[in-house]
Design a protein around this motif. Structure first.
Motif: not given
Length: 381
Positions: A54, A57, A149, A151, A154, A157, A207, A251, A255
């Motif tokens: 991604r 991100l 999360v 990912w 993610a 970050y 989120y 973010f 996402s």
């Protein structure tokens, strides 16, 4: 679709979103509470896929690494602040409609300059206190995102945001402690929302609740205060925090766009209801009932009058200037026969739907060269 949305009573506990008496019945039952425990119903997820999947991100992650600032050295904590002068100036700039006549028939109509100034100082303390408590909520939620999360990009970050939120808690507490004489307890409406976000086991709800709704409203509120006040330390503190918050909201938007595009109507219905609940909880908390109570005023006597002031109404609407376009980008406004759109129409905030969403707008909030001239740290910092 065969599923039906929950009623207002089921979502927020009342039929009328503007039922002032019901809103004011939500209060803190333990004002001396120091430790607040919330059940965190979530699984910690490892991922062994470390590929760059991604890029947007990862771009945010790189900007977060270079956008770090130090609350101890980048802000001039030695600045001498005349709180009474600052609050008086800010009141003069934003008090249209708030006159003795506006509160005729209540104890407030007898207030003079002294009483209004004392109220204004506590109002400032209360507002900054809710910023502080909200930032601690963001600290916990972002730590939860790192865990939950799935990912890799993610997780990276979110780890930088956890540091950001710790810094925000630090600077808001320090400002309240050193310049304003301490903080107010967390508002009950805000605490209910933070509890709901933490308790939900689904990572995308964390989120949505924190990154998009709470942080989105905070970004607008910080911007409003930053524009209004001329107090240099607070103005710079807010500017620095806003540079982080814009990335945080981006973010969430970047996402969730990927996730929500593939969700069923039923799944989106649950997210729409949650967004509506969060919007109402955040709007309700700005009634400042704890401040009125401290000054010997029954909130039921004055809050309906406050809400009739056009300046206040505009402020309430502007708080949603970041939330509504972000919800539109995520597809939340118009899925399921435009259910959330209609709710935002009832709240009189739908006019912001075509404003720029924070998925791209965050770049405008970058500090750029604003950190170059920094006060030197002093002994004891």
């Amino acid at each position: 679709m065969t599923d039906t949305f929950s009623t207002n009573e089921e979502i927020i506990g009342r039929a009328d979103i503007n039922d002032i008496e019901a809103i004011l019945q939500v209060t803190n039952t333990d004002v001396d509470e120091v430790v607040h425990i919330v059940k965190d119903n979530a699984d910690a997820i490892f991922t062994w896929d470390y590929s760059l999947a991604r890029p947007q991100l990862r771009k945010l992650y790189e900007k977060a690494k270079t956008g770090q600032w130090n609350g101890s050295t980048d802000l001039d904590w030695d600045a001498d602040i005349d709180v009474e002068k600052v609050v008086s100036a800010d009141q003069a700039a934003s008090s249209a409609g708030f006159t003795a006549d506006h509160y005729e028939g209540t104890v407030v109509e007898k207030w003079g300059d002294k009483e209004w100034l004392e109220f204004g100082i506590d109002q400032r303390r209360w507002t900054l206190s809710q910023f502080l408590h909200g930032e601690q909520g963001a600290l916990l939620c972002t730590a939860k995102i790192v865990e939950t999360v799935p990912w890799y990009d993610a997780k990276l970050y979110a780890a930088t945001q956890t540091m950001d939120e710790a810094r925000h808690v630090e600077v808001f507490h320090r400002y309240l402690d050193e310049k304003m004489g301490g903080e107010f307890q967390v508002n009950a409406h805000l605490r209910m929302l933070l509890d709901d976000i933490i308790e939900d086991s689904r990572w995308d709800m964390t989120y949505l609740g924190m990154q998009v709704m709470v942080e989105g409203l905070a970004l607008a509120a910080f911007g409003f205060m930053h524009q209004m006040t001329e107090e240099p330390l607070l103005k710079k503190l807010l500017r620095y925090v806003m540079s982080d918050e814009a990335r945080h909201v981006a973010f969430g938007v970047l996402s969730l766009k990927e996730v929500y595009d593939g969700m069923s109507d039923k799944e989106m219905m649950e997210r729409q209801e949650f967004a509506f609940e969060a919007a109402i909880r955040m709007r309700d908390r700005f009634l400042s009932q704890e401040v009125w109570e401290k000054h010997g005023v029954n909130p039921k006597d004055v809050v309906p009058l406050v809400l009739k002031d056009p300046t206040r109404d505009l402020f309430q609407q502007m708080l949603f200037s970041k939330i509504v376009p972000n919800c539109k980008k995520l597809g939340l406004l118009d899925r399921n026969d435009q259910w959330l759109r209609r709710r935002f129409e009832e709240m009189s905030v739908i006019q912001f739907e075509d404003w720029e969403d924070t998925g791209s707008e965050y770049i405008k909030f970058e500090l750029e060269g604003e950190q170059q001239e920094q006060p030197q740290p002093v002994a004891g910092d």
